[in-house]
Design an enzyme around this catalytic site. Structure first.
Site, PDB file in Angstrom:
ATOM      1  N   LYS A 157      -7.519  -5.231  13.038  1.00 51.45           N
ATOM      2  CA  LYS A 157      -6.328  -4.531  13.539  1.00 51.45           C
ATOM      3  C   LYS A 157      -5.858  -5.093  14.884  1.00 51.45           C
ATOM      4  CE  LYS A 157      -5.761  -1.668  10.107  1.00 51.45           C
ATOM      5  NZ  LYS A 157      -4.573  -1.791   9.258  1.00 51.45           N
ATOM      6  N   VAL A 173      -2.615  -7.936  -1.777  1.00 51.53           N
ATOM      7  CA  VAL A 173      -2.350  -8.626  -0.510  1.00 51.53           C
ATOM      8  C   VAL A 173      -3.510  -9.553  -0.131  1.00 51.53           C
ATOM      9  CG1 VAL A 173      -0.860  -6.749   0.331  1.00 51.53           C
ATOM     10  CG2 VAL A 173      -3.248  -6.853   1.071  1.00 51.53           C
ATOM     11  N   SER A 198       1.479   3.325  -2.336  1.00 48.08           N
ATOM     12  CA  SER A 198       1.185   4.339  -3.358  1.00 48.08           C
ATOM     13  C   SER A 198       0.640   5.637  -2.780  1.00 48.08           C
ATOM     14  CB  SER A 198       0.189   3.768  -4.370  1.00 48.08           C
ATOM     15  OG  SER A 198      -1.011   3.409  -3.729  1.00 48.08           O
ATOM     16  N   ARG A 199       0.114   5.581  -1.580  1.00 39.13           N
ATOM     17  CA  ARG A 199      -0.449   6.825  -1.025  1.00 39.13           C
ATOM     18  C   ARG A 199      -0.482   6.771   0.512  1.00 39.13           C
ATOM     19  NH1 ARG A 199      -6.701   5.373  -2.690  1.00 39.13           N
ATOM     20  NH2 ARG A 199      -7.262   4.712  -0.580  1.00 39.13           N
ATOM     21  N   ASN A 258     -13.976   0.795  18.422  1.00 38.15           N
ATOM     22  CA  ASN A 258     -14.683   1.991  17.967  1.00 38.15           C
ATOM     23  C   ASN A 258     -16.053   1.582  17.450  1.00 38.15           C
ATOM     24  OD1 ASN A 258     -14.947   4.725  17.474  1.00 38.15           O
ATOM     25  ND2 ASN A 258     -14.069   4.611  15.422  1.00 38.15           N
ATOM     26  N   THR A 315       4.060  -2.893  20.488  1.00 37.33           N
ATOM     27  CA  THR A 315       3.174  -1.987  19.756  1.00 37.33           C
ATOM     28  C   THR A 315       3.645  -0.566  20.012  1.00 37.33           C
ATOM     29  OG1 THR A 315       1.298  -3.474  20.038  1.00 37.33           O
ATOM     30  CG2 THR A 315       0.790  -1.177  19.551  1.00 37.33           C
ATOM     31  N   GLY A 347       0.836  -1.205   0.000  1.00 29.55           N
ATOM     32  CA  GLY A 347       0.000   0.000   0.000  1.00 29.55           C
ATOM     33  C   GLY A 347       0.864   1.246   0.000  1.00 29.55           C
ATOM     34  N   ASN A 395       1.408  -2.537   5.365  1.00 31.94           N
ATOM     35  CA  ASN A 395       0.640  -1.316   5.609  1.00 31.94           C
ATOM     36  C   ASN A 395      -0.713  -1.313   4.901  1.00 31.94           C
ATOM     37  OD1 ASN A 395       0.294   1.824   5.872  1.00 31.94           O
ATOM     38  ND2 ASN A 395       0.343   1.429   3.658  1.00 31.94           N
ATOM     39  N   TYR A 424     -13.223  -3.743  11.323  1.00 31.29           N
ATOM     40  CA  TYR A 424     -11.912  -3.097  11.188  1.00 31.29           C
ATOM     41  C   TYR A 424     -11.097  -3.286  12.474  1.00 31.29           C
ATOM     42  CZ  TYR A 424      -8.537   0.717  10.354  1.00 31.29           C
ATOM     43  OH  TYR A 424      -7.399   1.458  10.186  1.00 31.29           O
ATOM     44  N   ALA A 425     -11.753  -3.055  13.615  1.00 33.06           N
ATOM     45  CA  ALA A 425     -11.057  -3.194  14.905  1.00 33.06           C
ATOM     46  C   ALA A 425     -10.576  -4.627  15.106  1.00 33.06           C
ATOM     47  CB  ALA A 425     -11.984  -2.781  16.049  1.00 33.06           C
TER      48      ALA A 425
HETATM   49  P1  NAD Z   1      -5.057   4.841   2.278  1.00 35.49           P
HETATM   50  O1  NAD Z   1      -6.429   4.377   1.935  1.00 35.49           O
HETATM   51  O2  NAD Z   1      -4.593   6.177   1.829  1.00 35.49           O
HETATM   52  O3  NAD Z   1      -3.973   3.772   1.814  1.00 35.49           O
HETATM   53  C1  NAD Z   1      -4.212   2.390   1.861  1.00 35.49           C
HETATM   54  C2  NAD Z   1      -3.280   1.723   0.895  1.00 35.49           C
HETATM   55  O4  NAD Z   1      -3.519   0.309   0.902  1.00 35.49           O
HETATM   56  C3  NAD Z   1      -3.513   2.186  -0.545  1.00 35.49           C
HETATM   57  O5  NAD Z   1      -2.254   2.383  -1.166  1.00 35.49           O
HETATM   58  C4  NAD Z   1      -4.243   1.020  -1.174  1.00 35.49           C
HETATM   59  O6  NAD Z   1      -4.044   0.914  -2.564  1.00 35.49           O
HETATM   60  C5  NAD Z   1      -3.611  -0.141  -0.432  1.00 35.49           C
HETATM   61  N1  NAD Z   1      -4.420  -1.354  -0.525  1.00 35.49           N
HETATM   62  C6  NAD Z   1      -5.732  -1.505  -0.206  1.00 35.49           C
HETATM   63  N2  NAD Z   1      -6.126  -2.751  -0.487  1.00 35.49           N
HETATM   64  C7  NAD Z   1      -5.043  -3.409  -0.995  1.00 35.49           C
HETATM   65  C8  NAD Z   1      -4.813  -4.720  -1.469  1.00 35.49           C
HETATM   66  N3  NAD Z   1      -5.783  -5.629  -1.496  1.00 35.49           N
HETATM   67  N4  NAD Z   1      -3.568  -5.053  -1.901  1.00 35.49           N
HETATM   68  C9  NAD Z   1      -2.564  -4.139  -1.895  1.00 35.49           C
HETATM   69  N5  NAD Z   1      -2.729  -2.872  -1.468  1.00 35.49           N
HETATM   70  C10 NAD Z   1      -3.953  -2.517  -1.026  1.00 35.49           C
HETATM   71  O7  NAD Z   1      -5.002   4.726   3.849  1.00 35.49           O
HETATM   72  P2  NAD Z   1      -3.919   5.141   4.948  1.00 35.49           P
HETATM   73  O8  NAD Z   1      -4.640   6.011   5.888  1.00 35.49           O
HETATM   74  O9  NAD Z   1      -2.642   5.567   4.369  1.00 35.49           O
HETATM   75  O10 NAD Z   1      -3.770   3.733   5.675  1.00 35.49           O
HETATM   76  C11 NAD Z   1      -2.594   2.947   5.669  1.00 35.49           C
HETATM   77  C12 NAD Z   1      -2.705   1.955   6.801  1.00 35.49           C
HETATM   78  O11 NAD Z   1      -2.782   2.660   8.038  1.00 35.49           O
HETATM   79  C13 NAD Z   1      -3.957   1.077   6.737  1.00 35.49           C
HETATM   80  O12 NAD Z   1      -3.640  -0.235   7.128  1.00 35.49           O
HETATM   81  C14 NAD Z   1      -4.874   1.726   7.748  1.00 35.49           C
HETATM   82  O13 NAD Z   1      -5.815   0.815   8.266  1.00 35.49           O
HETATM   83  C15 NAD Z   1      -3.883   2.201   8.776  1.00 35.49           C
HETATM   84  N6  NAD Z   1      -4.372   3.281   9.650  1.00 35.49           N
HETATM   85  C16 NAD Z   1      -4.770   4.477   9.122  1.00 35.49           C
HETATM   86  C17 NAD Z   1      -5.222   5.465   9.993  1.00 35.49           C
HETATM   87  C18 NAD Z   1      -5.685   6.815   9.507  1.00 35.49           C
HETATM   88  O14 NAD Z   1      -6.225   7.580  10.330  1.00 35.49           O
HETATM   89  N7  NAD Z   1      -5.522   7.166   8.238  1.00 35.49           N
HETATM   90  C19 NAD Z   1      -5.272   5.225  11.363  1.00 35.49           C
HETATM   91  C20 NAD Z   1      -4.856   3.999  11.844  1.00 35.49           C
HETATM   92  C21 NAD Z   1      -4.399   3.033  10.974  1.00 35.49           C
END
Ligand code: NAD
Length: 248
Positions: free
Chosen positions: A160, A65, A15-16, A150, A239, A13, A91, A156-157
């Site tokens: 995680k 994934v 890419s962003r 939550n 953690t 993940g 991630n 989701y919880a």
């Molecule tokens: P995001 O949606 O911007 O990025 C998620 C990334 O995962 C994207 O690049 C997407 O393409 C990739 N992805 C999704 N499904 C996929 C798959 N099947 N195979 C490969 N790649 C896949 O979200 P983010 O906020 O950058 O989240 C990144 C991680 O952090 C996640 O696991 C998210 O649960 C966790 N997280 C985020 C937050 C938040 O507040 N943003 C808080 C806690 C945890």
């Protein structure tokens, strides 16, 4: 400190959002980074090009994934091709929120497939090479929600929280091979994932964050880079909470 020169890392993940910041941060410390993506090819290429322009080394790597065996195979093949895999940042993640009566079984399955089983599958793909090298860093990107729960995010919880348990088990399983397995639990971070929240929802979130701001992807990337470093070699099964004090 925290030099990653000569290391090879995969960030799923990448890419962003948090993954993008992590890929860029690891590369800025010297790692060669595989930017994992499944759909956002252009975005993944952009991340790789930002890294290359800054003098680092990166390449996009497409694999889903959620395709457990396929993901494990892809990670293993990249490790073999590059001759090493030192760091795996699992991630990639999704969220589909619903109160229990509306929680669809297929959405629950999908969340577990991506967030929990996907991360463990990538670890499975990485472990052989790490065991052989007698060194490795696996970092699961969990969530504060996996620790405190939550409303509306049961699936989701659970995914995680499951990652935290998986990290501890793998930490015990591979400690003798000098492979550490840890998790980070981000709090509320401004990314596409949280972009869909309303202004009121965001305000409510920030109301419970002592540092009174949203986290940035770079805040999370910094913790991940630390856990990936040689200096974190005596930390496993832990953690690292990066949440502005939201949960202590
Ligand atoms: P995001 O949606 O911007 O990025 C998620 C990334 O995962 C994207 O690049 C997407 O393409 C990739 N992805 C999704 N499904 C996929 C798959 N099947 N195979 C490969 N790649 C896949 O979200 P983010 O906020 O950058 O989240 C990144 C991680 O952090 C996640 O696991 C998210 O649960 C966790 N997280 C985020 C937050 C938040 O507040 N943003 C808080 C806690 C945890």
């Amino acid at each position: 400190m925290f030099d990653l020169t000569g290391k090879v890392a995969i960030v799923t993940g990448g890419s962003r959002g948090i993954g993008r910041a992590t890929a860029i941060t690891l590369a800025s410390r010297g790692a060669r980074v595989l930017v994992g993506f499944v759909s956002g090819e252009e975005a993944a290429k952009e991340v790789a090009s930002v890294i290359e322009t800054a003098g680092g080394h990166a390449e996009p790597a497409r694999f889903d994934v959620a395709d457990g065996e396929g993901a494990a195979r892809a990670v293993g093949e990249h490790a073999k091709r590059l001759g090493q895999l030192d760091i795996l940042v699992a991630n990639a993640g999704i969220s589909i929120d619903a109160l229990l009566p509306r929680l669809k079984t297929e959405d629950f399955d999908r969340i577990l497939d991506v967030n929990l089983k996907g991360a463990v599958a990538c670890a499975k793909g990485a472990i052989r090479s790490m065991m052989r090298a007698k060194r490795g860093r696996i970092i699961f990107v969990s969530s504060v929600v996996g620790e405190m729960g939550n409303a509306g995010q049961t699936a989701y919880a659970a995914s995680k929280g499951g990652l935290l348990a998986a990290a501890k088990s793998l930490a015990r399983e591979y400690a003798s091979r000098n492979v550490t397995v840890n998790a980070v639990t981000p709090g509320f971070v401004e990314t596409d994932m949280t972009g869909a929240l309303t202004a009121e929802q965001k305000e409510a979130m920030l109301g419970v964050v002592p540092l009174a701001r949203a986290g940035t992807p770079e805040d999370i990337a910094a913790g991940i880079a630390f856990l990936a470093s040689d200096e974190a070699g005596y930390i496993t099964g832990q953690t690292l909470r990066i949440n502005g004090g939201m949960y202590m």
